[in-house]
Write a protein that holds these residues in place. Sequence first.
Motif, PDB file in Angstrom:
ATOM      1  N   CYS A   1      -4.695   0.070  -0.277  1.00  0.00           N
ATOM      2  CA  CYS A   1      -4.881   0.615   1.070  1.00  0.00           C
ATOM      3  C   CYS A   1      -6.124   0.032   1.740  1.00  0.00           C
ATOM      4  CB  CYS A   1      -4.980   2.136   1.011  1.00  0.00           C
ATOM      5  SG  CYS A   1      -3.418   2.956   0.618  1.00  0.00           S
TER       6      CYS A   1
ATOM      7  N   ALA B   1       0.833  -1.211   0.000  1.00  0.00           N
ATOM      8  CA  ALA B   1       0.000   0.000   0.000  1.00  0.00           C
ATOM      9  C   ALA B   1       0.865   1.257   0.000  1.00  0.00           C
ATOM     10  CB  ALA B   1      -0.935  -0.004   1.210  1.00  0.00           C
TER      11      ALA B   1
ATOM     12  N   VAL C   1      -1.571   3.290   6.430  1.00  0.00           N
ATOM     13  CA  VAL C   1      -2.815   2.630   6.030  1.00  0.00           C
ATOM     14  C   VAL C   1      -3.985   3.132   6.868  1.00  0.00           C
ATOM     15  CG1 VAL C   1      -4.027   0.416   6.011  1.00  0.00           C
ATOM     16  CG2 VAL C   1      -1.699   0.574   5.112  1.00  0.00           C
TER      17      VAL C   1
END
Length: 759
Positions: free
Chosen positions: A387, A378, A418
Motif C-alpha cells: 500500500c 495492494a 490505496v
Amino acid sequence: MVNGVILRDKLKREFLNHLFAIDQTNPYEISLNDNTFICSNQNLYPFIKRMEEGKVTIVPFKQKSSIHWLILAPNLRELSIAHGEIKQFLTPFYIFSIPLQVQQFNEEKLKLGKLGKRLYPGGYLSFKTDLEKESIIWKQLSIWNKLDSRRPKISYEELEVTAFTLRNKFQNAIAIQDWKTSKTVLLELKQGHYISDENLMFLQLQLLSAQLNWENIWESEDYELITGLDNIPKKVRYTLLNAFYQSVLIQTDLETNFLVSYENYKKYRYRLGTLIRSQLGLDEEETLRIFAYEAGFIGNEEKLIRYSEKTNDKTTKALIDYLLSSLSIKEAESPDPVRTKEEQALLCYQQQQYEDALILLIDSPLSITKVNLLSGIAVMNESEETCTLAYDSFASLSHDEQSQLLNDPMSKAQIKFVLRWNENKGITLPVDDDEEIEIYTWNDWFKALIQGEDSNRLDLELYKMDEQEGTIQWSLPMLKQLTEQITEIALTDLASDQKILIETALSMFINELLQDRHFPNPRAFEIYEYVTETMLIYCKKNEANTKVFLRLLDGLLSMDLTRINDYWKRVYNWFNFQPTLKLSNYLLDSLEMFIEYGLVKEHLHDLWVHWTTVLLNQFNQKHITQIESWVKVGQQIAFDPQLIERLLEKLVYEPEEDSITSLPPLTISIFSLREKPAVRAAKRIMDRNPSLNLRVCTDDKLTNEAKTFARNSDIVILVTTCMSHALTYGIGPHIRGKILYSRSSGETSIVEALENYTY
C-alpha cells in the motif's frame, strides 16, 4: 399508592440519608426501614426507584425558601441527553433555561460530597426553583418519567436464523474461546446449507487454528483441495502455511538443523499448491521461513535478500544465511528481449504471482500502468509494504494522470483503497456530494453511520462485511481514524434504528479485534479504550458481551497498569445491576484480576457485598469452587465478616461429585504469564487431589522447559488471554495430551477449566 421503594445499594442509601437530612430536618418525612425507603411525598418514589435501577433521576435538595433539583446520571452522555429532554418539560414553568453546566461533588468537605463523588464521578446538573413552584415541577417531571418508561425498547432478538446470524455467533464463540458453541454453529451451518462448502471449510480451519490444532489441519483430507484454489483469503493462507510449518519444520528449524528442514520442505512442497505463489502480506516469522525455503528451492537470491531485510529474528536470519551459502543459487535470468519489466509484471499479475510482479515493478519507470498494477497488488495483499509503494508511486504522477486513474471505472476502486490506507499523507479523495459513501472497511462503515447514512443500507453493508475476510485496516492513520470515529459514536445521541445497528456492528468489530494474532496489540490501545466505553453505552450485559468486555480490559491492563482505577470504574459500571449466577464467575474473575494488579481493595467492597448478598440464596453444592473463591476475595478485602460466615456455611457439605478428586494420577501443566494466580490455582487443585502433579510455566518464549512441559503432560491448561504470541503459536505441536482453555487468567477460572473436564 406506593408504600416504599427497596434500596439494595448501601452507598445509595447513605447518599439519600445525607441528601434529605433524614437524621436532622428531614423535610420529606423520610425513613429507611430494612432497606425500604418510605416518605410522605408520593412524587418522590418513582425517582428513587429510577436511582435504584441505575437510570437518570432527579432529586430535590430542599432549603428554607428554595429547592435545588439535582439531575443525576451514570455517565456524562446520559446526563447530556437527560438535560435536553427535561428542559423541554420545565422551561415554560421554570421561566429560565436550565444551564448545561456540569458540577462536581466536593469529596473533601461534606460526607454527601464523598458519597456523591463515588456514585456519580462524572458530576451532576442542577437548577433552582422557589418553593411555590414545587408542585408544578413535580407534575412535569412525572410526565417526563411516564414517557421515558414507555420509550420503545430496542429488540435485539434474532427473528430468524440466517447465515449472517450464525456466522456472527460463530465468530463471537471463537473470540471468547467457546469451542462447544463454535462446533454447534458449524454443524448448523453445514446441515442447513447456509453457506458454500468452500466457506464452510474456511470456518472449520478457523476453529482448528484457534484451538492450535495444527496437525489436524495439516493431516486433513481437505488440505490439498483448499491449497489448489485460487484467491484464497490471506488469513486462510496463513493458517494453512502455519499448520505446515508447525507440523513439519518447526522442530528442526529451532534446532538449526536447516538441511533436514529443507529436505522435508522439498518432500511436502507439492501439498502447498497456490499458497507459495506470493509472500506479500505474510510477514510472520513462520511464513517468511517457508518462503525462504521456496526461494532456495528455485534458487532466487533476490527474494532471500528481501526476506532477510524484513526480519530481525535470529533463527530466520540464520536460515537465510544458510540457504544463501549452502544452496546452488541460479544466476539471474537474462532480461526478456521482447517484453519490458512492466509487461512482464502484468503477465505475473494475471497469473497471481503478485510478489514477482512487485519486484519487477520496483525498478520499472513510473507510468499510469505501473501505478494501476501496484494498486491492484495492494488490494489483493493489504500489506503496509504494497500500500505504501502504491501510494508513493501515485503521488509521483502528475495531477492529470491521477485524475485519469480516479475517473477510470477499472482503476477507481483500487486507487481509492490505496488513498484511504494512506490517509493523512497529503492526498485526499475528491468529494462528490451526490456520490454514495463506498463501504469496504470499518472506517467507511462508522463514517457512514456518523453521517446519517440510510439504516437499511448500513444493515446490508454489515451482511457484506460479514462475508469478507477482514475489515480492520491496521495502518496507523486508519487506526487513528477508527479511534476518533468510535469516540464520536460514544458521544452522539443515536436514533433507535442506529442503536440496533451499532450493537450488531460492535459485536462484529470486537470479534475481529480479539482474533488479531497480536492481541493485545499496542497499535490498537486507544481503540480498546473507547470500545469498552462504547460497550457500556450500547451493549446488553449478557454473557457473550461480558466475556469480550473483560478480555478487552485484561488486554488494556497488560499494557498500562497506571489506568487501573479508570478500568475498575468500567467494570463497576458493567456489573452494577441485579446480580445473576450466570455472570457471577466473570465478576469473580474481575475481582481476582484487580486484586492481583494491585487495586486498592476498598474499591472492590461494594460490588462484592452487592453480589454476595444476592448469590447466597442461589449458591448450591455445585458451586463449591466459586464459593471458596468468593470467601477468599471477601477475606482479602477484609470487610463484612457476617457475609463471609454465611458463605462458609455453604461449604459445610462436600459436593456429591468432584471431578477433580476423581481424577487418576496425572501430570498437568499450566501455561500463563501471571505466575501467582496460576500457582494458587495449582495448589487448590492439588489440595483436592494430592495424586495430581501440577506444574506452572510462565515463559514468554518457546524454551526447552516449555517444550518439555508440553510433551510430558497428560493435560495442558492454556491461559491464552495471558500468553505471549510466540508461545501461544509455538507450543501447539509439542502438546501430546489434552488441551484445556481457561476463560481468564484468574485462579478460579483455571481451577474450573479442570473441574469442567470429563476425563
